[in-house]
Design a protein around this motif. Structure first.
Motif, short mmCIF file in Angstrom:
data_model
loop_
_atom_site.label_atom_id
_atom_site.label_comp_id
_atom_site.label_asym_id
_atom_site.label_seq_id
_atom_site.Cartn_x
_atom_site.Cartn_y
_atom_site.Cartn_z
N LEU A 80 0.99 -1.25 -0.01
CA LEU A 80 0.00 0.04 0.03
C LEU A 80 0.82 1.15 0.00
N GLN A 81 1.11 1.91 -1.18
CA GLN A 81 1.76 3.13 -1.12
C GLN A 81 0.75 4.13 -0.92
N MET A 82 1.04 5.15 0.15
CA MET A 82 0.39 5.96 0.63
C MET A 82 0.95 7.52 0.33
N THR A 83 0.31 8.38 -0.03
CA THR A 83 0.98 9.65 -0.40
C THR A 83 0.20 10.71 0.20
N ASN A 84 0.57 11.91 0.26
CA ASN A 84 -0.04 13.01 0.72
C ASN A 84 -0.90 12.62 2.24
N LEU A 85 0.00 11.94 3.13
CA LEU A 85 -0.92 11.41 4.20
C LEU A 85 -1.47 12.70 5.02
N LYS A 86 -2.64 12.31 5.68
CA LYS A 86 -3.29 13.27 6.55
C LYS A 86 -3.25 13.01 8.20
N PRO A 87 -3.39 13.55 9.16
CA PRO A 87 -3.63 13.33 10.32
C PRO A 87 -4.60 12.30 10.51
N ASP A 88 -6.01 12.41 9.65
CA ASP A 88 -7.14 11.46 9.73
C ASP A 88 -6.39 10.05 9.12
N ASP A 89 -5.53 9.82 8.44
CA ASP A 89 -5.18 8.51 8.16
C ASP A 89 -4.32 7.58 9.35
N SER A 90 -4.09 8.31 10.38
CA SER A 90 -3.33 7.76 11.40
C SER A 90 -4.43 6.45 11.89
N ALA A 91 -3.60 5.35 12.18
CA ALA A 91 -4.31 4.30 12.53
C ALA A 91 -3.23 3.15 12.38
#
Length: 121
Positions: A80-91
């Motif tokens: 899973l490549q994750m870009t432009n991460l946001k605080p709501d992606d914290s998990a």
């Protein structure tokens, strides 16, 4: 014995990127649905993405365009490549593999131990 082992989580600033890996042992990815599922702090499990057995890709609307799922059958690894991460992606992010497309633990056939992703603002 089948095992799914996630790696690649960590602490990143908002706007940053991470790549999660899920390596399977004792299991072939052929004909399986592969999913990423996350659990934000204090919340229930959320489906993030799936690679269907036919190879099609499906994403949660809030990650579409930012996350990309892929797999390498030769390495038995799901990414899973994750870009432009946001605080709501914290998990805590979990990988799942299932013959019928299920992704909720414990109904899913195979489930990893999880890797923590923390996005700071």
């Amino acid at each position: 014995q089948v095992q799914l082992v996630e790696s690649g989580g960590g602490l990143v600033q908002s706007g940053g990127s991470l790549r999660l890996s899920c390596e399977a042992s004792g299991l072939s990815f052929d004909n399986l649905y592969l999913s990423w599922v996350r659990q934000p702090p204090g919340k229930e499990l959320e489906w993030v993405s799936s690679i269907y057995a036919d190879g099609s890709l499906h994403y949660r609307s809030t990650v579409k365009g930012r996350f990309t799922a892929s797999k390498d059958n030769t390495k038995n690894t799901h990414y899973l490549q994750m870009t432009n991460l946001k605080p709501d992606d914290s998990a805590v992010y979990y990988c799942a593999a299932d013959r019928e497309g299920r992704w909720i633990h414990p109904a899913v056939d195979y489930w990893g131990q999880g890797t923590q992703v923390t996005v700071s603002s």
